[in-house]
Design a protein around this motif. Structure first.
Motif: not given
Length: 805
Positions: A132, A151, A184, A263, A266-267, A270, A790
């Motif tokens: 994060s 996150l 998110q 981010n 990172l997403l 998902q 993640t």
């Protein structure tokens, strides 16, 4: 005649005394060079005392040419310095005070505080490998704190929920967005670690000076810099810059911070595939000026800008057991667009009528606007697939259907407050008192519905009490609170603190009193062992979410939730594993009353506002810390906890095989935060042959949490979210490390430090579950489809401190 001679004699004696009066002055700082206020200076053997001001400056008058001065401050080792005048009547004596703490920088116990205070260095977040990037990530390593979402900056403490934590920046209470549903959307937290200096965290049993929440306090201080500093951080997940600059005349200073976070990387991992467009910015500014030797003014301003846009395309989730494997496929159309803006501003005046009395006037405003807009249409198919050698092949179609989720929700809040605080140092005690007035106005407009296909193969509505929610809620409240507390330095190593807090608000029309006490004992002439006891009452009036039912209506008869804290703890310092180690332990019990039950959906807390419960939380926190390599702190933490609640008048009926109906009272139920075990490790080391290379390891385990369908009663929350397991690792090199014999000339010319980091998040690539999507098949069987967090991710970043010209 005798009277005249007596007057003349007294006048001459007064002049002589004035001529022989001598003044000692200087600046008091800590080991990091930060000025220390409220330090008590006492002339040994005399009743002469003084106190340092907000800049750490002190002045005290002594009579004798040779005297001993004792410098003492809560949380620091007392120092006694001999003063010997040679010439003149002014002696300059600067003092550096060492903290009365254990070797671990991030986790330290401050002796004179009520309960247990973890004292942290905000700069330590730079070495912490967290996805994060928010300061709160490191809180999850502290005793009593539990979290299962990398996150998010949200955290729960000793069985409490996210709404039960107080956060202050320079005595200004910070408010968080209310509409955020998942990590998110969350973006940047309001705490800027580049600007923060001293950070205190209380997991319970905190003092009357702090407000009216049930669980914890996070107290952040943005402090005066001694020298100018510019810090820049650039990485794959965002950039930040901070400037700290004192004025040449030392009468003013300013802090300026800017952060940007992206981010997307990172997403992309998902479950829902599509176009993610997160856009998060934060700007903060602090300016302070000494208007007069006895008067200073400071201005704090911050703007937090968070945007989140998602255009989903598809989702494929596999789940089940080795004997039964299921797969959910969803094709999406539509868009989600969310916005969260928060502005915080405060003007503070500090007045010092004397060396032992400080008065602070704080005026603050918070304005927040939150919007969530989405129209998401999904066509889904739930299939049972083969296992073993034919894994993945279709076995049977369990259900198909489509749905539409729509929302146009908007929430705005306006909070204004003014507060007076006073601090007075006496010979053996320190007194504080204050009064605060707050006005809040919240408007919440809800327009939300969910539509399913005619076949009845449904995904549950976002709001489980109905397919359509329409509400326009307005809540206004005035709140008045006051507190008084005193800390006494008793003999034989004892310190005692007692205080009381009161609050009244026009929403509940309750006058609430909260007495709080603590006792600290340290063995005389032995700083290796200390023992503490604390107890207190904590009352949390409803803010807004506690008032709102699932259908959007408000229960304005809701009263304040109450908690009684009882805790005891001990700290022991010893030699082991080649270093100085500190073992801390704390046992606690919280009696809870007039609770508003709730359910948690990812980060969204849904209160059952028309119900009441009583409950408890009990547990133990154990922590072992030390510097296995000088300058690199490590900590090992184990927390055990159980929390439950009994909802008033809840029951259900069951039928036996003969058709007889029996009424069942569920009794005590696990609270949604009932995470029995939390274990964490933050370990740091360096290469023996090349100390410029360092490793930073973060390991976190949290046991299973209770869960259930969003539309179900609380007693049906018998499902479990699996244990949270997370390993993040980071490697760094400081190109300007002090132990390097050769350093790059260019970097040495322009930078104080230049550190490169390579990090791997979720090193073991574990699929952690944060929540469930609940669906039914054609036979009305309910399935919990996991929403995963993640996956493994690589991050690169640089942090540099630029030399000011």
């Amino acid at each position: 005649m005798k009277a005249v001679l007596l007057v003349i004699f007294m006048f001459v004696a007064g002049i002589a005394a004035a001529q022989t009066a001598r003044q000692v002055t200087g600046t008091i700082k800590n080991s990091q060079g930060e000025p220390l206020s409220h330090v008590t200076i006492k002339v040994n053997g005399e009743k002469i005392i003084a106190q340092s001001d907000n800049n750490g400056v002190y002045a005290i008058t002594i009579r004798n040419r040779n005297s001993n001065l004792t410098f003492s401050c809560t949380g620091y080792l007392a120092q006694t310095i001999e003063i010997q005048f040679s010439v003149g009547n002014v002696f300059i004596q600067d003092v550096t005070m060492q903290k009365d703490v254990r070797p671990l920088e991030e986790i330290r116990i401050q002796a004179a505080r009520a309960g247990s205070a973890n004292i942290m260095n905000a700069g330590s977040i730079a070495n912490f490998p967290g996805a994060s990037g928010n300061f709160e990530s490191i809180l999850k390593m502290l005793p009593g704190v539990s979290a299962n979402n990398e996150l998010s900056s949200q955290y729960s403490v000793r069985g409490g929920n996210f709404d039960e934590n107080l956060v202050y920046i320079n005595d200004i209470e910070i408010y968080r967005p209310l509409l955020v549903r998942n990590g998110q959307q969350e973006g940047l937290s309001i705490i800027n670690p580049d600007l923060a200096g001293r950070v205190s965290f209380f997991a319970g049993g905190y003092e009357a000076r702090y407000g009216d929440k049930l669980s914890s306090v996070l107290d952040i201080r943005y402090t005066r810099p001694d020298t100018g500093e510019t810090r820049v951080s650039i990485g794959l997940l965002g950039i930040s810059a901070a400037v700290k600059s004192p004025a040449k005349d030392k009468k003013s200073y300013y802090l300026l911070g800017m952060r940007s976070k992206n981010n997307q990387g990172l997403l992309r991992g998902q479950e829902v595939k599509g176009s993610y467009q997160p856009d998060f910015y934060d700007f903060q500014f602090l300016y302070q000026r000494d208007i007069h030797p006895k008067l200073a003014a400071s201005l704090l301003a911050g703007y937090n800008y968070n945007r989140f846009v998602l255009v989903p395309a598809s989702r494929e989730t596999t789940f089940g057991t080795s004997e039964r494997y299921l797969r959910l496929d969803v094709a999406y159309r539509g868009k989600e667009s969310d916005r969260y803006d928060t502005f915080t501003g405060a003007l503070t005046l500090l007045y010092k009528p004397s060396d032992i009395l400080n008065i602070k006037w704080i005026n603050a405003v918070t304005r927040a606007n939150e919007q969530e807009n989405f129209d998401i249409e999904g066509a889904y198919r739930l299939e049972e697939t083969m296992t073993g050698a034919s894994a993945g092949e279709l076995k049977i179609n369990r259900g198909t259907g489509s749905y539409l989720d729509h929302a146009r929700n908007e929430l705005s809040s306006r909070i204004y407050s003014t507060e007076i605080r006073a601090y007075q140092q006496k010979s053996t005690s320190f007194w504080e008192w204050g009064a605060r007035y707050e006005f809040s106005h919240i408007r919440d407009q809800l327009r939300e519905y969910s539509v399913t296909d005619s076949a009845g193969y449904i995904l549950p509505a976002k709001l489980p009490s109905g397919d359509y929610i329409s509400a326009d809620n307005r809540v206004k409240a005035d709140k008045v609170s006051m507190y008084l507390q005193s800390t006494y330095d008793l003999s034989y190593g004892l310190k005692f603190s007692a205080g009381v807090r009161s609050n009244f608000n026009t929403l509940t029309e309750e006058l609430l009193l909260s007495p709080r006490v603590s006792l600290m004992y340290r063995l005389p002439d032995n700083n290796r062992f200390s023992f503490r006891l604390a107890a207190g009452s904590y009352n949390q009036p409803p803010y807004y979410r506690e008032l709102r039912n699932f259908d959007g209506t408000l229960n304005l008869s809701t009263k304040a939730q109450r908690s009684l804290h009882f805790l005891t703890g001990a700290d022991y310092v010893f030699q082991g594993l080649g270093t100085t180690l500190t073992f801390t332990s704390e046992l606690y019990y919280k009696k809870l009353d007039r609770l508003v039950p709730y359910k948690i959906e990812n980060l969204r807390i849904r209160y059952l506002a028309d119900q009441l419960a009583k409950g408890y939380a009990a547990g133990a926190d154990l922590n072992l810390s030390g510097q296995f390599v000088p300058g690199l702190e490590s900590a090992f933490r184990l927390s055990l906890m159980k929390t439950a609640e009994d909802i008033q008048n809840d029951f259900y009926f069951v039928k036996d095989a003969a058709g007889n109906t029996t009424r069942v009272t569920p009794g005590y139920l696990k609270r949604p935060t009932d995470q029995r075990i939390n274990f964490s490790v933050f370990f740091q080391d360096q290469l023996l042959q090349n100390p410029a290379y360092k490793v930073h390891l973060n390991l976190l385990y949290g046991s299973a949490l209770p869960a259930g369908p969003p539309s179900a009663e609380r007693y049906r929350d018998v499902f479990k979210i699996p244990a949270y397991r997370r390993v993040d690792i980071g490697f760094s090199k400081d190109f300007l490390d002090e132990q390097l014999s050769k350093k790059p000339r260019f970097l040495e010319k322009y930078f104080h430090s230049f550190v490169a980091y390579a990090e791997v998040f979720n090193l073991l690539n574990i699929n952690n579950t944060v929540s469930y999507l609940w669906i039914k098949d054609v036979n009305n069987n309910l399935y919990a489809v996991p929403n995963y967090l993640t996956s493994r991710q690589l991050n690169i970043r640089l942090i540099a401190k630029i030399k000011n010209k």
